[in-house]
Design an enzyme around this catalytic site. Sequence first.
Site, short mmCIF file in Angstrom:
data_model
loop_
_atom_site.label_atom_id
_atom_site.label_comp_id
_atom_site.label_asym_id
_atom_site.label_seq_id
_atom_site.Cartn_x
_atom_site.Cartn_y
_atom_site.Cartn_z
N ARG A 37 0.82 -1.22 0.00
CA ARG A 37 0.00 0.00 0.00
C ARG A 37 0.86 1.27 0.00
NH1 ARG A 37 -5.12 -1.53 3.93
NH2 ARG A 37 -6.44 -2.28 2.23
N GLY A 353 -9.14 -8.96 0.53
CA GLY A 353 -7.98 -9.01 1.41
C GLY A 353 -7.17 -10.29 1.25
N GLY A 376 -12.54 -4.30 1.38
CA GLY A 376 -13.95 -3.90 1.50
C GLY A 376 -14.37 -2.91 0.43
P1 ADP Z 1 -11.29 -12.18 0.50
O1 ADP Z 1 -10.68 -11.50 1.69
O2 ADP Z 1 -10.32 -12.41 -0.60
O3 ADP Z 1 -12.55 -11.48 0.04
P2 ADP Z 1 -12.72 -14.03 2.18
O4 ADP Z 1 -12.49 -13.12 3.32
O5 ADP Z 1 -14.10 -14.19 1.69
O6 ADP Z 1 -11.75 -13.65 0.96
O7 ADP Z 1 -12.27 -15.51 2.58
C1 ADP Z 1 -10.96 -15.87 2.81
C2 ADP Z 1 -10.88 -17.03 3.76
O8 ADP Z 1 -11.68 -18.13 3.37
C3 ADP Z 1 -9.46 -17.54 3.79
O9 ADP Z 1 -8.86 -17.14 5.00
C4 ADP Z 1 -9.61 -19.06 3.66
O10 ADP Z 1 -8.86 -19.76 4.61
C5 ADP Z 1 -11.08 -19.29 3.88
N1 ADP Z 1 -11.53 -20.50 3.19
C6 ADP Z 1 -11.67 -20.69 1.87
N2 ADP Z 1 -12.07 -21.95 1.60
C7 ADP Z 1 -12.19 -22.59 2.78
C8 ADP Z 1 -12.58 -23.92 3.18
N3 ADP Z 1 -12.91 -24.82 2.27
N4 ADP Z 1 -12.59 -24.20 4.49
C9 ADP Z 1 -12.24 -23.27 5.40
N5 ADP Z 1 -11.87 -22.01 5.10
C10 ADP Z 1 -11.85 -21.66 3.81
MG MG Z 2 -11.29 -11.44 3.76
#
Ligand code: ADP
Ligand code: MG
Length: 397
Positions: A37, A353, A376
């Site tokens: 960042r 994130g 976000g």
């Molecule tokens: P982003 O921040 O990219 O938008 P999210 O916050 O929605 O993504 O989700 C990220 C989290 O989802 C990761 O920390 C990952 O460990 C978890 N995750 C993804 N698939 C699984 C799974 N099958 N079981 C448990 N946790 C999962």
């Molecule tokens: Mg996230």
Amino acid sequence: MPKQTVRDIEVSGRKVLVRVDFNVPQTESGEVSDDRRIRGAIPTLVNILERGGSLILVSHLGRPTGDPAADAPFRMDKPAERLASLLGKKVVKVGDTVGPEAVAACSSLAPGGIVMLENVRFNKGEKKGDVEFAKKMAALADCYVNDAFGTCHRDEASMVAVPEQFAHDRRAIGFLVEKELNILATLLGEPRHPYVAVMGGAKVSDKIGVIENLVKKVDKLLIGGAMTYTFLSAMGHSIGKSKVESDKLEMARALMHSAGDKLVLPSDHLVASAPEAGAETKVVVGPDIPDGWFGMDIGPRTAAEYDALIQSAAVVIWNGPMGKFETKDFAAGTKAVAQSLARSPGITAIGGGESAEAIEKFGLADKVSHVSTGGGAFLESLEGKRFNSLGVIPDKV
Ligand code: ADP
Ligand code: MG
């Protein structure tokens, strides 16, 4: 309409208050562990300095509680040091935001000089969007630039009330915000086809708005991550011990109904006997997870199917890891999708994130068109929301 950028305003001989997003990940001891960042703001900062302006930088960092001892790691000293070494220039870090130290440092600021104010969230007025606080901050500078994309979805004082104190020809966005808005305009406008979205992550409930908005635009919506099991459960399949949002099944059914055959679920899964490193794992083909097993990642067949769709796409957007990638045993699906995007000849954008963390971790961030600096803010933009922080910046004339 594109927004007025730092290019469009006079900065020579002026003090420019730049709202940056130096809310960087830190180590236990408070060191900057990822300076993406900070690096992201450099083009705007260099532009202002080269055109004869001076810089007053303001950001938040972490979640201060109001207790000065506990909040010490959230002081802006470390990010200021990192910026100084990246720019090869002196950065004067002050111990307050609008107090006597800040006023003194800013009033004696000469062209080419740089002041970093203290963590803006140390002031109660910031979160409240307080106008009196905003007036004090605005009084430090001659013009305002918003280059804090990761905070654009917040109505805090430094994002909205502060720019409102400046004349219209003294407000602008920086190059980082401009770049983020340009890619969002591509993703939400009339992009070329095939247009493929890959969605994963922890919860489908976090992503409903994004899915609803994107489904209208994309040709395919490829699902992975833990949200898979909420969809499978909603279809009546067994999901073993996988993560599921059992109170969201109705909503998952409604989403599947509106998405029709655009929505693609994994055709195989990596399952584990426990959701932790070293557990027994196996690949199961088909939509059912065996009793007692945890769905932890997409399987290799799914990764290959998703790769084929990603390679033939003109535009790809990816949000949400395909599995619990933080654990190496469950990272293969997320890595495969990251590699697919890196290889894809189309426009490839990543946001969120953990998704950004994943592409960095695999060393592929430079191989995609864009990695958003906003978690976000990126997701809310994809939901179609408009931000007050950008509403107060005039359109380009
Ligand atoms: P982003 O921040 O990219 O938008 P999210 O916050 O929605 O993504 O989700 C990220 C989290 O989802 C990761 O920390 C990952 O460990 C978890 N995750 C993804 N698939 C699984 C799974 N099958 N079981 C448990 N946790 C999962
Ligand atoms: Mg996230």
